[in-house]
Design an enzyme around this catalytic site. Structure first.
Site, mmCIF file in Angstrom:
data_model
loop_
_atom_site.group_PDB
_atom_site.id
_atom_site.type_symbol
_atom_site.label_atom_id
_atom_site.label_comp_id
_atom_site.label_asym_id
_atom_site.label_seq_id
_atom_site.Cartn_x
_atom_site.Cartn_y
_atom_site.Cartn_z
ATOM 1 N N PRO A 80 0.666 -1.206 -0.166
ATOM 2 C CA PRO A 80 0.062 -0.126 0.138
ATOM 3 C C PRO A 80 0.892 1.329 -0.205
ATOM 4 O O PRO A 80 1.788 1.319 0.782
ATOM 5 C CB PRO A 80 -0.753 -0.043 1.343
ATOM 6 C CG PRO A 80 -0.081 -1.040 2.279
ATOM 7 C CD PRO A 80 0.722 -2.070 1.234
ATOM 8 N N GLN A 130 -6.437 -0.975 2.289
ATOM 9 C CA GLN A 130 -5.910 -1.087 3.750
ATOM 10 C C GLN A 130 -6.495 -0.009 4.299
ATOM 11 O O GLN A 130 -6.860 1.271 3.899
ATOM 12 C CB GLN A 130 -4.261 -0.599 3.564
ATOM 13 C CG GLN A 130 -3.708 -0.678 4.992
ATOM 14 C CD GLN A 130 -2.348 0.039 4.879
ATOM 15 O OE1 GLN A 130 -2.221 1.197 4.607
ATOM 16 N NE2 GLN A 130 -1.247 -0.695 5.488
ATOM 17 N N TYR A 155 1.032 4.586 13.622
ATOM 18 C CA TYR A 155 -0.582 4.853 13.598
ATOM 19 C C TYR A 155 -1.381 4.410 14.910
ATOM 20 O O TYR A 155 -0.633 3.750 15.677
ATOM 21 C CB TYR A 155 -0.999 4.616 12.232
ATOM 22 C CG TYR A 155 -0.432 5.130 10.949
ATOM 23 C CD1 TYR A 155 -0.139 6.700 11.224
ATOM 24 C CD2 TYR A 155 -0.031 4.781 10.022
ATOM 25 C CE1 TYR A 155 0.639 7.384 10.169
ATOM 26 C CE2 TYR A 155 0.818 5.385 9.235
ATOM 27 C CZ TYR A 155 1.032 6.696 9.111
ATOM 28 O OH TYR A 155 1.730 7.425 7.956
ATOM 29 N N ARG A 178 -1.195 -5.470 9.019
ATOM 30 C CA ARG A 178 0.167 -4.820 8.931
ATOM 31 C C ARG A 178 0.669 -4.628 10.308
ATOM 32 O O ARG A 178 0.078 -3.844 11.082
ATOM 33 C CB ARG A 178 0.420 -3.737 7.945
ATOM 34 C CG ARG A 178 1.568 -3.160 7.853
ATOM 35 C CD ARG A 178 1.978 -2.270 6.612
ATOM 36 N NE ARG A 178 2.330 -3.035 5.675
ATOM 37 C CZ ARG A 178 3.085 -2.461 4.549
ATOM 38 N NH1 ARG A 178 3.454 -1.253 4.227
ATOM 39 N NH2 ARG A 178 3.570 -3.299 3.447
ATOM 40 N N GLY A 184 7.397 -2.063 -2.798
ATOM 41 C CA GLY A 184 6.889 -0.622 -2.746
ATOM 42 C C GLY A 184 7.417 0.138 -3.685
ATOM 43 O O GLY A 184 7.047 0.131 -4.948
ATOM 44 N N ARG A 185 8.513 0.790 -3.367
ATOM 45 C CA ARG A 185 9.248 1.669 -4.328
ATOM 46 C C ARG A 185 9.682 1.311 -5.456
ATOM 47 O O ARG A 185 9.679 2.024 -6.593
ATOM 48 C CB ARG A 185 10.307 2.511 -3.639
ATOM 49 C CG ARG A 185 9.573 3.422 -2.335
ATOM 50 C CD ARG A 185 10.777 3.906 -1.486
ATOM 51 N NE ARG A 185 11.229 2.774 -0.676
ATOM 52 C CZ ARG A 185 12.229 2.701 0.251
ATOM 53 N NH1 ARG A 185 12.676 3.736 0.810
ATOM 54 N NH2 ARG A 185 12.379 1.407 1.200
HETATM 55 C C1 LIG Z 1 4.947 6.850 -1.415
HETATM 56 C C2 LIG Z 1 4.631 5.817 -0.254
HETATM 57 C C3 LIG Z 1 3.548 5.755 0.368
HETATM 58 C C4 LIG Z 1 3.137 4.895 1.534
HETATM 59 N N1 LIG Z 1 2.078 4.803 1.727
HETATM 60 C C5 LIG Z 1 1.895 3.605 2.599
HETATM 61 C C6 LIG Z 1 0.617 3.272 3.094
HETATM 62 O O1 LIG Z 1 -0.520 3.772 2.561
HETATM 63 N N2 LIG Z 1 0.483 2.329 4.116
HETATM 64 C C7 LIG Z 1 1.361 1.503 4.381
HETATM 65 O O2 LIG Z 1 1.161 0.607 5.108
HETATM 66 N N3 LIG Z 1 2.879 1.841 3.900
HETATM 67 C C8 LIG Z 1 2.924 2.873 3.106
HETATM 68 N N4 LIG Z 1 4.251 2.971 2.743
HETATM 69 C C9 LIG Z 1 5.342 1.875 3.002
HETATM 70 C C10 LIG Z 1 5.405 1.049 1.838
HETATM 71 O O3 LIG Z 1 4.070 0.050 1.707
HETATM 72 C C11 LIG Z 1 6.620 0.035 2.213
HETATM 73 O O4 LIG Z 1 6.138 -0.745 3.306
HETATM 74 C C12 LIG Z 1 7.756 0.783 2.491
HETATM 75 O O5 LIG Z 1 7.938 1.653 1.271
HETATM 76 C C13 LIG Z 1 8.964 -0.314 2.247
HETATM 77 O O6 LIG Z 1 9.045 -1.218 1.099
HETATM 78 P P1 LIG Z 1 9.922 -0.772 -0.331
HETATM 79 O O7 LIG Z 1 11.262 -0.830 0.480
HETATM 80 O O8 LIG Z 1 9.874 -1.867 -1.101
HETATM 81 O O9 LIG Z 1 9.629 0.636 -0.671
HETATM 82 C C14 LIG Z 1 4.524 3.767 1.814
HETATM 83 C C15 LIG Z 1 5.839 4.076 1.127
HETATM 84 C C16 LIG Z 1 5.915 4.897 0.008
HETATM 85 C C17 LIG Z 1 7.058 5.187 -0.562
#
Ligand SMILES: Cc1cc2nc3c(=O)[nH]c(=O)nc-3n(C[C@H](O)[C@H](O)[C@H](O)COP(=O)(O)O)c2cc1C
Length: 364
Positions: free
Chosen positions: A23, A104, A182, A230, A330-331
């Site tokens: 998410p 979510q 949160y 989560r 994610g990213r």
């Molecule tokens: C732009 C952005 C928005 C995010 N929004 C959420 C979110 O809505 N809910 C959540 O649980 N994590 C959120 N995260 C965290 C990501 O879901 C993920 O757990 C985190 O970026 C680590 O994974 P990655 O290294 O693959 O990016 C967000 C991350 C980014 C970069």
């Protein structure tokens, strides 16, 4: 044979593979008026492109359960009919693109009222309420109000109603955001929860809010559909690092996982941190995977790993070694929506192609 691209079934839902979209808030829903909190064309293309890219589950970003509890004014929401109808379009689109649609739900608690990440814009929010287990500020944000017993019941009711709306909208996976400092996480952590009533003190009491909330949501979420939670498996404070400040630990998460499973949670999405702005987090490739592995091994609860998983072979090993049942990306998926297709190629796995695109794959 790639195990990353093996299907996974939870309750009546079969995911085509174990590469899932994490998410990610987009901070661009309308901030007021009749369309407040509804997904925009941006959300549609953002989510659909990852579905066509081959993700086995696409999880819609953190979605607020009440108007006064949005993290930013630009959050998605699911407290009214109009939002439900607009999100039904998202669920239908994701299904048509060949993935499982997930959503979510979140209440940001003491972290409500931040701005957009790229320009920190804060439109006026006269209705904003920062509610938390205890009046302890997060970083530079103002201190939140302590939730009363009635306030706790109201929040739980709002989550349950939003879960019912997510069901009506056609989502097939629901995730509760119990991480990143949160509201749900802040009840769990002794850093943020200093209550002396039935919701604070011992670990069992700090878990009470999360468990009551899961019970209320489960009653609204169909038995045949999976419910995810989560978790921030650790605050990276006392117990798990040299930092002496009291915190939520991996051992606590294992206890929580058993209680959640007993109440109908099907998978723990294992993230970490977010209670204090300066925890000593050992950020690096796959740094949260050992947390997932420990919780999965200790409890038998299915888990998903997340955090700096960027390479196909890395993701494959996580599944093959039994460190998680799926990975959330994610990213890297923001950089490359077709990551799952590329990974399937690298790992020699077959991945279904939308019929409209078959000519691109049958002719060289
Ligand atoms: C732009 C952005 C928005 C995010 N929004 C959420 C979110 O809505 N809910 C959540 O649980 N994590 C959120 N995260 C965290 C990501 O879901 C993920 O757990 C985190 O970026 C680590 O994974 P990655 O290294 O693959 O990016 C967000 C991350 C980014 C970069």
């Amino acid at each position: 044979m790639s195990q990353l691209f093996e299907p996974l079934t939870l309750r009546d839902v079969t995911f085509g593979n174990r590469v899932w979209m994490s998410p990610m808030m987009q901070y661009c829903a309308p901030t007021g008026g009749p369309d407040v909190g509804t997904p925009t064309d941006w959300h549609l293309q953002h989510l659909a492109s990852r579905a066509v890219g081959g993700a086995g589950l696409v999880m819609v970003e953190a979605t607020a359960v009440t108007p006064d509890s949005r993290a930013t004014a630009y959050d998605l929401g699911l407290w009214n009919e109009r939002q439900q109808a607009a999100l039904a379009r998202v669920a239908a689109l994701l299904t048509a693109c060949g993935t499982v649609p997930g959503l979510q739900l979140n209440h940001p608690g003491r972290k409500a009222g931040s701005g957009r990440t790229w320009n920190d814009e804060h439109p006026p929010r006269p209705d904003l309420r920062r509610l938390a287990p205890s009046p302890i500020a997060f970083g530079p944000l103002p201190a939140p109000d302590e939730l009363t017993a009635d306030g706790i019941a109201d929040v739980i009711g709002a989550f349950a109603r939003a879960a019912g709306r997510a069901r009506e909208a056609g989502f097939r996976v629901l995730e509760l955001h119990g991480a990143h400092g949160y509201l749900i996480h802040s009840f769990l952590s002794p850093q943020a929860n200093h209550r002396t009533d039935a919701y604070g003190g011992s670990r069992e009491r700090r878990m009470r809010f999360a468990l009551e909330l899961v019970e209320a949501v489960r009653a609204q979420w169909p038995q045949e559909l999976p419910l995810f939670f989560r978790t921030s498996a650790t605050d990276w404070l006392a117990g798990d690092t040299e930092d002496p400040r009291p915190g939520w630990t991996v051992e606590d998460t294992a206890v929580l996982a058993r209680e959640l499973t007993a109440r109908g949670v099907d998978l723990l999405d294992v993230s970490s941190g977010g209670t204090v702005p300066d925890a000593p987090i050992p950020v690096g490739p796959g740094y949260q995977v050992p947390l997932s592995a420990r919780v999965r091994a200790a409890t038998g609860t299915p888990t998903a790993a997340v955090g700096l998983i960027t390479e196909p072979e890395q993701a494959e090993k996580i599944i093959a070694k039994g460190e998680a049942d799926a990975v959330f990306l994610g990213r890297v998926l923001l950089r490359d929506p077709y990551w799952p297709r590329r990974a399937a190629g690298v790992l020699g796995a077959a991945l279904a192609v939308p019929p409209q695109y078959t000519r691109a794959y049958s002719v060289r």
